[in-house]
Design a protein around this motif. Structure first.
Motif, PDB file in Angstrom:
ATOM      1  N   PRO A 275       0.800  -1.235   0.000  1.00 53.11           N
ATOM      2  CA  PRO A 275       0.000   0.000   0.000  1.00 53.11           C
ATOM      3  C   PRO A 275       0.825   1.274   0.000  1.00 53.11           C
ATOM      4  O   PRO A 275       0.395   2.298  -0.527  1.00 53.11           O
ATOM      5  CB  PRO A 275      -0.847  -0.131   1.281  1.00 53.11           C
ATOM      6  CG  PRO A 275      -0.174  -1.157   2.106  1.00 53.11           C
ATOM      7  CD  PRO A 275       0.497  -2.089   1.159  1.00 53.11           C
ATOM      8  N   GLU A 276       2.032   1.204   0.554  1.00 50.03           N
ATOM      9  CA  GLU A 276       2.870   2.410   0.601  1.00 50.03           C
ATOM     10  C   GLU A 276       3.232   2.903  -0.798  1.00 50.03           C
ATOM     11  O   GLU A 276       3.449   4.105  -1.011  1.00 50.03           O
ATOM     12  CB  GLU A 276       4.141   2.141   1.412  1.00 50.03           C
ATOM     13  CG  GLU A 276       5.114   1.149   0.825  1.00 50.03           C
ATOM     14  CD  GLU A 276       4.721  -0.320   0.998  1.00 50.03           C
ATOM     15  OE1 GLU A 276       5.403  -1.188   0.409  1.00 50.03           O
ATOM     16  OE2 GLU A 276       3.734  -0.599   1.714  1.00 50.03           O
ATOM     17  N   LYS A 277       3.263   2.004  -1.775  1.00 50.36           N
ATOM     18  CA  LYS A 277       3.581   2.377  -3.155  1.00 50.36           C
ATOM     19  C   LYS A 277       2.500   3.273  -3.750  1.00 50.36           C
ATOM     20  O   LYS A 277       2.766   4.060  -4.671  1.00 50.36           O
ATOM     21  CB  LYS A 277       3.739   1.105  -4.001  1.00 50.36           C
ATOM     22  CG  LYS A 277       4.048   1.348  -5.469  1.00 50.36           C
ATOM     23  CD  LYS A 277       4.176   0.034  -6.217  1.00 50.36           C
ATOM     24  CE  LYS A 277       4.397   0.259  -7.713  1.00 50.36           C
ATOM     25  NZ  LYS A 277       4.489  -1.022  -8.470  1.00 50.36           N
ATOM     26  N   TRP A 278       1.289   3.177  -3.197  1.00 51.19           N
ATOM     27  CA  TRP A 278       0.150   3.912  -3.756  1.00 51.19           C
ATOM     28  C   TRP A 278      -0.335   4.996  -2.801  1.00 51.19           C
ATOM     29  O   TRP A 278      -1.470   5.463  -2.905  1.00 51.19           O
ATOM     30  CB  TRP A 278      -0.985   2.934  -4.074  1.00 51.19           C
ATOM     31  CG  TRP A 278      -0.508   1.785  -4.908  1.00 51.19           C
ATOM     32  CD1 TRP A 278      -0.139   0.546  -4.470  1.00 51.19           C
ATOM     33  CD2 TRP A 278      -0.280   1.786  -6.319  1.00 51.19           C
ATOM     34  NE1 TRP A 278       0.285  -0.233  -5.523  1.00 51.19           N
ATOM     35  CE2 TRP A 278       0.206   0.504  -6.671  1.00 51.19           C
ATOM     36  CE3 TRP A 278      -0.467   2.744  -7.330  1.00 51.19           C
ATOM     37  CZ2 TRP A 278       0.523   0.148  -7.981  1.00 51.19           C
ATOM     38  CZ3 TRP A 278      -0.149   2.391  -8.633  1.00 51.19           C
ATOM     39  CH2 TRP A 278       0.334   1.127  -8.946  1.00 51.19           C
ATOM     40  N   ALA A 279       0.538   5.408  -1.899  1.00 48.87           N
ATOM     41  CA  ALA A 279       0.165   6.408  -0.896  1.00 48.87           C
ATOM     42  C   ALA A 279      -0.209   7.734  -1.540  1.00 48.87           C
ATOM     43  O   ALA A 279       0.475   8.226  -2.446  1.00 48.87           O
ATOM     44  CB  ALA A 279       1.312   6.612   0.091  1.00 48.87           C
ATOM     45  N   ASN A 280      -1.322   8.290  -1.088  1.00 49.44           N
ATOM     46  CA  ASN A 280      -1.799   9.609  -1.503  1.00 49.44           C
ATOM     47  C   ASN A 280      -1.957   9.734  -3.016  1.00 49.44           C
ATOM     48  O   ASN A 280      -1.601  10.735  -3.623  1.00 49.44           O
ATOM     49  CB  ASN A 280      -0.878  10.710  -0.958  1.00 49.44           C
ATOM     50  CG  ASN A 280      -0.849  10.720   0.560  1.00 49.44           C
ATOM     51  OD1 ASN A 280      -1.827  10.360   1.210  1.00 49.44           O
ATOM     52  ND2 ASN A 280       0.266  11.126   1.129  1.00 49.44           N
TER      53      ASN A 280
END
Length: 276
Positions: free
Chosen positions: A180-185
């Motif tokens: 999920p961090e790859k798609w943050a914000n």
């Protein structure tokens, strides 16, 4: 990382839950009626509603990433969303992945899209890391109309929609939950690979089934009248009719490459869906 997903008794959430299980990704499944939720060896089912109750806060404790499927259509859905986001904040959730709507805005022609826009704004206001999946109308919905009614009727004119397959949305969700961090914000537009008019859809289904299906381009007044055979509240009639007026207004047209960017394959087309 602990993840939780909502909507597991519904169509998109249910498909997402199955995919996560197949891929061996453990998850906490939140359900208003846990007895209705499918059971998986690598998932725990916890009772929670779209509210700010102590029960829901407790259900969310320890969760870092929350996949929030939008609540069922309801006149108080926005209040439910806000309360659930508040509960997530109290529980310490840091990242919300929310299933929103394509071209959601406060003044969207499609009435239910306005709630999605306000929910996005509230998630940002509350300081969460976010990922918004802006799904267009579902291809499956239009196929269901053809199969159930033998027609599509509504004031869509020659407007087109880049409708997306539900399975694509679930697969995108599963992929994002792996990292999920790859798609943050980020805000992703989830569409199909083509713009389709209602005539295009009934023609393709007719060719597949051999049945002569039709698109009836109603006026707005005719659309409201034809839907009166189903007992409903005014806000529901508004939503049903504005599905088509939004298409006619051009708000649902436009092809995005975001599904392909996430999955590494083209988005599912109408013909793909008709010929699995």
């Amino acid at each position: 990382m602990t993840i939780a997903i909502t909507g597991v008794t519904g169509k998109v959430g249910g498909q997402l839950a199955a995919l996560l299980s197949q891929q061996g990704i453990p998850a906490r499944h939140l359900a208003r009626s846990p007895e209705r939720a499918p059971k998986y060896a690598n998932a725990t089912v916890v009772k929670a509603a779209y509210d700010d109750s102590a029960e829901t806060v407790e259900a969310l404790k320890g969760v870092e990433t929350l996949f929030m499927v939008s609540a069922a259509e309801h006149p108080k859905r926005l209040e439910q969303h806000f309360a659930f986001v508040d509960a997530a904040q109290k529980a310490g959730v840091t990242h919300i992945i929310y299933t929103s709507f394509y071209n959601a805005a406060d003044n969207s022609v499609f009435t239910l899209a306005r709630d999605h826009a306000k929910t996005e704004q509230y998630i940002i206001k509350k300081g969460f890391t976010y990922t918004f999946l802006r799904d267009n109308f579902y291809l499956d919905f239009f196929l269901d109309l053809c199969q159930s009614n033998g027609e599509i009727r509504g004031p869509a004119g020659n407007g087109s929609v880049s409708a997306v397959a539900r399975q694509d949305v679930a697969e995108v969700g599963a992929c994002i939950l792996k990292a999920p961090e790859k798609w943050a914000n980020q805000t992703l537009d989830l569409t199909g690979p083509e713009n389709l008019t209602m005539t295009d859809i009934v023609r393709a289904v007719s060719e597949k089934t051999g049945e002569m299906l039709t698109f009836i381009d109603e006026t707005v007044e005719e659309a409201y009248q034809s839907r009166k055979r189903w007992p409903a509240q005014d806000w529901e009639y508004d939503a049903w009719v504005s599905t088509y007026t939004a298409i006619k207004a051009g708000e649902q047209t436009g092809v995005s490459s975001d599904v392909e960017s996430v999955l590494g394959r083209p988005a599912t087309s109408l013909r793909d869906l008709l010929n699995p």
